[in-house]
Design an enzyme around this catalytic site. Structure first.
Site, PDB file in Angstrom:
ATOM      1  N   ASP A 213      -5.575-148.603 -52.057  1.00  0.00           N
ATOM      2  CA  ASP A 213      -6.843-148.299 -52.691  1.00  0.00           C
ATOM      3  C   ASP A 213      -7.240-146.824 -52.568  1.00  0.00           C
ATOM      4  OD1 ASP A 213      -8.982-149.561 -54.068  1.00  0.00           O
ATOM      5  OD2 ASP A 213     -10.253-149.116 -52.335  1.00  0.00           O
ATOM      6  N   LEU A 294     -15.760-151.449 -58.683  1.00  0.00           N
ATOM      7  CA  LEU A 294     -15.925-150.484 -59.768  1.00  0.00           C
ATOM      8  C   LEU A 294     -15.120-149.208 -59.561  1.00  0.00           C
ATOM      9  CD1 LEU A 294     -19.746-150.915 -60.397  1.00  0.00           C
ATOM     10  CD2 LEU A 294     -17.875-151.846 -61.743  1.00  0.00           C
ATOM     11  N   ARG A 295     -14.340-149.194 -58.465  1.00  0.00           N
ATOM     12  CA  ARG A 295     -13.570-147.991 -58.193  1.00  0.00           C
ATOM     13  C   ARG A 295     -12.584-147.669 -59.320  1.00  0.00           C
ATOM     14  NH1 ARG A 295     -12.308-145.036 -53.421  1.00  0.00           N
ATOM     15  NH2 ARG A 295     -12.854-146.645 -51.948  1.00  0.00           N
ATOM     16  N   ALA A 296     -12.055-148.732 -59.940  1.00  0.00           N
ATOM     17  CA  ALA A 296     -11.082-148.532 -61.006  1.00  0.00           C
ATOM     18  C   ALA A 296     -11.697-147.754 -62.173  1.00  0.00           C
ATOM     19  CB  ALA A 296     -10.559-149.886 -61.483  1.00  0.00           C
ATOM     20  N   THR A 299     -12.277-144.134 -61.220  1.00  0.00           N
ATOM     21  CA  THR A 299     -11.036-143.362 -61.235  1.00  0.00           C
ATOM     22  C   THR A 299     -10.590-143.084 -62.668  1.00  0.00           C
ATOM     23  OG1 THR A 299     -10.421-144.498 -59.212  1.00  0.00           O
ATOM     24  CG2 THR A 299      -8.709-143.231 -60.297  1.00  0.00           C
TER      25      THR A 299
END
Ligand SMILES: [Zn+2]
Length: 357
Positions: A213, A294-296, A299
């Site tokens: 991650d 929501l990191r995707a 990024t």
């Protein structure tokens, strides 16, 4: 010991070593995803690290060692073992710069630091300087690899085989941008902001999800199947090994051009806009793929902005999203027990649905 030169400064020998040994970034052939991913994090380190997985002998470490070519030398506080930025001392300086503000500055190449698998925690984090303690009776901290990597890149080959306690440590430092040392009666903290670059062979083991991650981008590298491309790789590699300095000179102007492009991208980045339609595409893509959290999306946004900046565009286009979607998402998909399709292929398929291409 008195009068001996400090071993930590980048003396002329070290500078020469770093300049002379690496293969020029601009001369890398094939592996377009890998070179694009590395340029993107050079433009915006906030995208996160790059994970490069693939067969041996595909030029993974060659590309990483060439990273310093992408960025101009750093302005640092003279003799600072942590390479503190003179312009940002107020936002976190190392203990020595904190004590003596207003020191002279010097320039150093962007650090690309290797973290070998067998490294001890002392070597990574830093430890009590035993020589000084024994000879001079002084308790002083000897900075480790995390200090050396500050403002540059930290490279771990075979990252999937890294010991758990080092993984935990890296996750902490990568998240906070600070190395906190509490050991052997020492207590200090110093800035340690770096881009993590990991490489490995997927057949030799998997990465822990928490570490996975931390990587903003992930690329798969394969041995090139195109005959002409293979020949070109071999020809250049051979020319470099026979005469590294001559080869570097030959590629100097191409390298300079590439560096200018990255520097221009860095300057342009704050002005690059991604409008609501792009954001919607990012969200749609992530929702269809079922990525966690929501990191995707974050990024995806950052990487497509950096990709736009790199190409000199002020507005993120679908084409930028298309270039970076697979590398930003492939390592974030949950395994589907009913579908063992390669995750990169799943991203590509969904991307085609979303973009309508
Ligand atoms: Zn400092």
């Amino acid at each position: 010991m008195a009068g001996r030169r400090r071993p930590l400064g980048p003396g002329p020998m070290m500078r020469k070593f770093e300049m002379a040994q690496s293969y020029p970034f601009a001369a890398l052939v094939g592996q377009d995803d890998m070179t694009l991913a590395l340029q993107i994090v050079a433009v915006d380190p906030a995208v996160g690290g790059v994970l490069i997985m693939g067969d041996r002998g595909t030029g993974k470490s060659t590309a990483v060692r060439a990273l310093a070519d992408l960025l101009p030398p750093l302005k640092v506080v003279a003799d600072c073992p942590y390479g503190c930025d003179p312009a940002r001392l107020s936002q976190g300086a190392c203990p020595s710069c904190g004590r003596q503000p207003g020191r002279k500055t010097e320039v150093r190449p962007v650090p690309v630091v290797d973290l070998p698998l067998g490294a001890t925690e002392d070597r990574v984090v830093g430890a009590l300087d035993l020589e000084k303690a024994l000879v001079q009776g002084v308790r002083e901290f000897a900075p480790g690899l995390l200090a050396k990597a500050h403002r540059g890149f930290l490279y771990i080959d075979e990252v999937n085989l890294l010991e758990d306690h080092l993984v935990d440590l890296l996750i902490d430092v990568a998240a906070s941008g600070e190395n906190l040392v509490e050991r052997e009666g020492l207590s200090l903290r110093h800035p340690a902001r770096f881009v993590l670059i990991g490489s490995g062979n997927p057949e030799e083991g998997e990465l822990r999800p928490q570490l996975l991650d931390r990587f903003g981008l992930s690329v798969d590298v394969k041995t090139p199947q195109d005959l002409d491309l293979r020949m070109q790789v071999i020809l250049r590699r051979d020319a470099f090994e026979r005469d590294p300095e001559g080869f570097r000179n030959e590629w100097q102007s191409a390298n300079d051009k590439l560096q200018k492009k990255v520097v221009k991208g860095r300057k342009l980045l704050p002005d690059v806009q991604a409008d609501a339609s792009i954001l919607r595409l990012c969200a749609d893509l992530c929702q269809r793929l079922g990525t966690d959290g929501l990191r995707a999306e974050l990024t995806l946004m950052r990487a497509s902005r950096a990709c736009a900046a790199l190409s000199g565009a002020r507005q993120v286009q679908k084409s930028h999203l298309r270039q970076i979607a697979v590398m930003a998402l492939r390592h974030r998909l949950r395994r589907d027990p009913l579908d063992d399709t390669d995750s990169g292929v799943r991203v590509e398929r969904t991307l085609a649905e979303v973009l309508g291409a």
